[in-house]
Design an enzyme around this catalytic site. Structure first.
Site, PDB file in Angstrom:
ATOM      1  N   GLU A   1      -3.232   7.006  -4.078  1.00 19.98           N
ATOM      2  CA  GLU A   1      -3.675   7.035  -5.536  1.00 19.98           C
ATOM      3  C   GLU A   1      -5.224   7.914  -5.852  1.00 19.98           C
ATOM      4  O   GLU A   1      -5.764   7.646  -4.796  1.00 19.98           O
ATOM      5  CB  GLU A   1      -4.154   5.581  -5.306  1.00 19.98           C
ATOM      6  CG  GLU A   1      -2.992   5.296  -5.525  1.00 19.98           C
ATOM      7  CD  GLU A   1      -2.906   3.147  -5.326  1.00 19.98           C
ATOM      8  OE1 GLU A   1      -2.017   2.591  -4.423  1.00 19.98           O
ATOM      9  OE2 GLU A   1      -3.992   2.963  -5.487  1.00 19.98           O
TER      10      GLU A   1
ATOM     11  N   HIS B   1      -0.959   0.609  -9.522  1.00 19.84           N
ATOM     12  CA  HIS B   1      -2.239  -0.324  -8.619  1.00 19.84           C
ATOM     13  C   HIS B   1      -2.397  -2.016  -9.283  1.00 19.84           C
ATOM     14  O   HIS B   1      -3.585  -2.190  -9.799  1.00 19.84           O
ATOM     15  CB  HIS B   1      -2.852  -0.122  -7.913  1.00 19.84           C
ATOM     16  CG  HIS B   1      -2.951  -0.759  -6.930  1.00 19.84           C
ATOM     17  ND1 HIS B   1      -3.791   0.141  -5.662  1.00 19.84           N
ATOM     18  CD2 HIS B   1      -3.231  -2.276  -6.220  1.00 19.84           C
ATOM     19  CE1 HIS B   1      -3.542  -0.802  -5.097  1.00 19.84           C
ATOM     20  NE2 HIS B   1      -3.934  -1.503  -5.020  1.00 19.84           N
TER      21      HIS B   1
ATOM     22  N   ARG C   1       0.839  -1.349  -0.083  1.00 18.65           N
ATOM     23  CA  ARG C   1       0.296   0.418  -0.192  1.00 18.65           C
ATOM     24  C   ARG C   1       0.904   0.898  -0.016  1.00 18.65           C
ATOM     25  O   ARG C   1       2.175   1.208   0.294  1.00 18.65           O
ATOM     26  CB  ARG C   1      -0.795  -0.076   0.933  1.00 18.65           C
ATOM     27  CG  ARG C   1      -1.870  -0.952   1.472  1.00 18.65           C
ATOM     28  CD  ARG C   1      -2.892   0.017   0.508  1.00 18.65           C
ATOM     29  NE  ARG C   1      -4.323  -1.115   0.244  1.00 18.65           N
ATOM     30  CZ  ARG C   1      -4.249  -2.214  -0.353  1.00 18.65           C
ATOM     31  NH1 ARG C   1      -3.770  -2.911  -1.710  1.00 18.65           N
ATOM     32  NH2 ARG C   1      -5.695  -3.086  -0.105  1.00 18.65           N
TER      33      ARG C   1
HETATM   34  C1  GLV Z   1      -5.037  -4.859  -3.364  1.00 21.38           C
HETATM   35  O1  GLV Z   1      -4.123  -3.994  -3.046  1.00 21.38           O
HETATM   36  C2  GLV Z   1      -5.786  -6.235  -2.475  1.00 21.38           C
HETATM   37  O2  GLV Z   1      -5.640  -5.692  -1.390  1.00 21.38           O
HETATM   38  O3  GLV Z   1      -6.294  -7.148  -2.595  1.00 21.38           O
END
Ligand code: GLV
Length: 325
Positions: free
Chosen positions: A273, A291, A244
């Site tokens: 983001e 992402h 993240r």
């Molecule tokens: C994607 O980033 C997730 O956490 O599934």
């Protein structure tokens, strides 16, 4: 336990594969969001009103305000993601709302992206692509655009969960050695297979050639990688983030990449983001992708199906396979 609910109101907050929508629709009254864009907050708050179950995506904040807007009948929030930092789990627990996530099904896809970023950053793939696309003159040369070979180099994995382990396996196939942080060391069998060394974060940062982040985001991991920690890394080292964005202080990373504190970075996630720090945009030693960790057709289908399974199970009065609280 949810207790049996015959026809529940299920609100899906973002577009998900139809197969999962249909499974929910076969048993419940489902409202889905079918646009390709992220739902506006006001629209979201109005749609969740009266919902018994909410299927949320990581782009939607499930906080006290949303729970309030939904109403006291809300019983389950099923996140279509493994990370659930978009959900205020404490607020859900206080209201007796079950939270679930989708671990397991996106492990391989995300580890693939981590490995791709390790290779892309160390071998300057994005930079090379920009040379070609911008029609910049180039010639093969002994010293042209050299990167770092990863064979025999140490990969430091921060957060050795399922995705960290899957990334370690890939890196081993590329000849890397593995160091990792984790609250308690790996079990003996996994440790023997990976020949991995358990370290504290400072030691891992000081000794790794590539550092890859795989920890969940929480208040404890906010800016875990900050200016001070970046300065502990080797000058020839690379940072990869598929976890993240806010685990990294993005402004500090820009400074470190500009100032030669570290050699490069590969980022799939960003602190704010979909905004990306402007300072990263002009840096050739940063590989930036939007992402994509779990972004395969197979994986997204499996995630949506698992989220549907979790919601269906809870609404049927069963224990869902992936409870968070
Ligand atoms: C994607 O980033 C997730 O956490 O599934």
């Amino acid at each position: 336990m949810g207790g049996q609910l015959t026809m529940a109101k299920v609100v899906i907050t973002g577009k998900i594969p139809q197969v999962a929508v249909e499974r929910l629709r076969a048993e419940h009254d489902v409202t889905s969001w079918d646009a390709d864009v992220v739902i506006e907050r006001a629209e979201l708050l109005s749609r969740v009103k009266g919902a018994d179950a909410v299927l949320s995506l990581l782009t939607e904040k499930v906080d006290g305000e949303l729970l309030e807007a939904a109403g006291p009948q809300l019983k389950v929030v099923s996140n279509v993601a493994v990370g659930y930092n978009n959900i205020d789990v404490k607020a859900c627990t206080e209201r007796g709302i079950k939270v679930t996530n989708t671990p397991g099904v996106l492990t391989e896809a995300t580890a693939d992206i981590a490995m791709a970023l390790i290779l892309a950053a160390t071998r300057r793939l994005a930079e090379g692509e920009r040379v070609i696309r911008s029609q910049t003159p180039w010639q093969w040369g002994m010293f042209y655009m050299l990167g770092m070979g990863i064979q025999g180099r140490q990969l430091g994995i921060v957060g050795m969960g399922q995705i960290g382990i899957a990334t370690a396996k890939r890196a081993r196939a590329f000849g890397m050695t593995i160091a990792y942080t984790k609250r308690s060391p790996l079990d003996a069998a996994t440790n023997a297979e990976l020949e991995a060394t358990h370290m504290d974060l400072d030691q891992l940062l000081a000794t790794s050639d590539v550092v890859s982040l795989h920890c969940p985001y929480s208040p404890e991991t906010h800016h875990l990688i900050n200016a001070e920690r970046l300065s502990k890394m080797r000058k020839n080292a690379y940072l990869v983030n598929t976890a993240r964005g806010p685990v990294v202080d993005e402004a500090a990373l820009v400074d470190a990449l500009k100032g030669g504190v570290i050699a490069g970075a590969g980022l799939d996630v960003f602190e704010h983001e979909p905004k990306v720090h402007e300072g990263l945009l002009g840096l050739d030693n940063a590989v930036l992708i939007p992402h994509l960790g779990s972004a395969t057709v197979e994986t997204r289908t499996a995630m949506a199906n698992l989220a549907a399974t979790n919601a269906l199970a809870f609404l049927a009065g069963q224990t869902p396979p992936n409870p968070v609280n």
